[in-house]
Design a protein around this motif. Structure first.
Motif, PDB file in Angstrom:
ATOM      1  N   TRP A 120       0.384   1.579   2.631  1.00 58.50           N
ATOM      2  CA  TRP A 120       0.752   2.635   3.565  1.00 58.50           C
ATOM      3  C   TRP A 120       1.052   1.957   4.901  1.00 58.50           C
ATOM      4  N   LYS A 129       4.818   5.989   8.415  1.00 63.30           N
ATOM      5  CA  LYS A 129       6.253   5.817   8.161  1.00 63.30           C
ATOM      6  C   LYS A 129       6.568   5.702   6.676  1.00 63.30           C
ATOM      7  N   GLY A 130       5.638   5.172   5.918  1.00 62.00           N
ATOM      8  CA  GLY A 130       5.899   4.981   4.506  1.00 62.00           C
ATOM      9  C   GLY A 130       4.618   4.935   3.703  1.00 62.00           C
ATOM     10  N   LYS A 142       4.006  13.447   4.693  1.00 57.53           N
ATOM     11  CA  LYS A 142       3.928  12.217   5.488  1.00 57.53           C
ATOM     12  C   LYS A 142       3.773  12.521   6.967  1.00 57.53           C
TER      13      LYS A 142
END
Length: 382
Positions: A120, A129-130, A142
């Motif tokens: 993460w 962000k991801g 998210k």
């Protein structure tokens, strides 16, 4: 029942500190041995000091570029301080919001904060962000994940953080100290080295060792002791958030006095050193030519983690002999630290002795008296 017994033991020591603080300084004594050895007392410190007070984590100048970061610990809370894309310093929880791994270690530069466990990753503002494969989970959003912010402020080039949302701003707490040391221009001093150590002593023993210069002629007889004039030392009463004292000395190194290009300091101030103890754990030696500092973090009653750094005033950094000055400073401080380590570890062994008993303080240990009173005041809060 055990927790209640521990609470009573801790409160008994706090009461003893308060009683000691009610003595006049002329009759002041060292703190009781158990304040250095009691796990219950340390638990009170963690609750009332480390979870609430402002704590220094380093110099702002080392985080010069976007993505530069440093990590620290406030009690049990890992912290990261990072320079964001807008050039602002931000402090955040250094714990992943997924399975709670610590994210970053040490110091460095990053484009994103990437969890070493499941990847993460977060922007420099803490926003997620991801998160690999998480888009397969219908309940995952998210945008709802952002690393919790932690209060972060700067004072005289130092970064301070706190978990207490109600703490007075650092510059207000240290306003008197700002005025006292203004001519030195500490904000512009440049850090040239940084290390971390762990010593086998209680954090308060090391803090007290730094605060007083009574030990210089003996413990530091092979280094700085012969250059320190005890009869000229001034130890004024401390303030609520700090104590300090002055040493005027003939420096053992050229950098101990003001550089010829230094126009900020005049008269005896050009060879006067300020010893600053900013509660609870930030300790600074500020000379006209250099500075060095310790930031302390207890690791149990008998071990202390130390952030140790230092550097030069801007005039010496600009001097053609800057590299030689930096090397000579580090050599001196390594020798001084070795002497201090022997001293404070010996005290920690001594406070365990069944016959250990605190004695009267000298006039040069006024900062220790003020430190004990600070502890009693903070730890006595309900």
């Amino acid at each position: 029942m055990a927790d209640q017994t521990g609470t009573i033991a801790g409160q008994t020591l706090i009461d003893a500190l308060r009683t000691g603080g009610e003595r006049s300084f002329d009759d002041a004594r060292a703190m009781p041995p158990d304040v250095y050895t009691s796990p219950e007392f340390l638990a009170c410190e963690q609750r009332d000091l480390f979870a609430k007070e402002w704590q220094c984590v380093g110099r702002a100048s080392i985080l010069a570029e976007p993505g530069d970061y440093l990590t620290a610990q406030i009690g049990d809370q890992p912290v990261v301080v990072v320079r964001d894309e807008q050039g602002q310093l931000k402090a955040m929880s250094n714990v992943c919001l997924h399975r709670m791994s610590v994210l970053l270690e040490g110091r460095g530069n990053i484009r994103r904060i990437v969890c070493p466990y499941h990847a993460w990753n977060y922007g420099l503002d803490g926003q997620l962000k991801g998160a690999p494969m998480m888009d397969e989970q219908a309940g995952f959003c998210k945008e709802s994940y952002r690393l919790p912010a932690i209060r972060c402020e700067q004072w005289q080039g130092w970064i301070y953080v706190t978990l207490d949302t109600d703490a007075l701003p650092v510059d207000r707490q240290l306003a008197e100290l700002t005025e006292l040391i203004a001519p030195y221009g500490m904000t512009d001093y440049i850090e040239t080295f940084y290390e971390e150590h762990v010593w086998d002593t209680n954090w308060k023993i090391l803090a007290e060792n730094f605060m007083e210069s009574y030990h210089l002629p003996m413990l530091h007889r092979a280094t700085v002791g012969p250059h320190s004039k005890l009869e000229e030392m001034e130890c004024p009463p401390g303030r609520a958030a700090f104590n300090y004292h002055w040493i005027t000395k003939e420096a053992s190194l050229p950098i101990g006095n003001a550089h010829p290009d230094n126009t900020r300091l005049e008269g005896h101030w050009r060879k006067t050193t300020a010893l600053l103890a900013i509660y609870p754990t930030h300790l600074v030696t500020l000379t006209p030519g250099y500075f060095w500092y310790l930031v302390l973090q207890p690791q149990g009653v008998g071990r202390v983690h130390i952030r140790f750094g230092g550097g030069l005033a801007p005039e010496f950094v600009a001097d053609p002999q800057a590299s030689a000055y930096m090397a000579s400073l580090k050599t001196l401080l390594d020798d001084v630290n070795a002497e201090d380590r022997r001293g404070v570890e010996a005290v920690f062994r001594g406070v365990h002795a069944p016959l250990a008993k605190p004695g009267h303080l000298s006039r040069l240990e006024r900062p220790n008296y003020d430190f004990a009173r600070y502890l009693a005041a903070r730890l006595a809060q309900p």
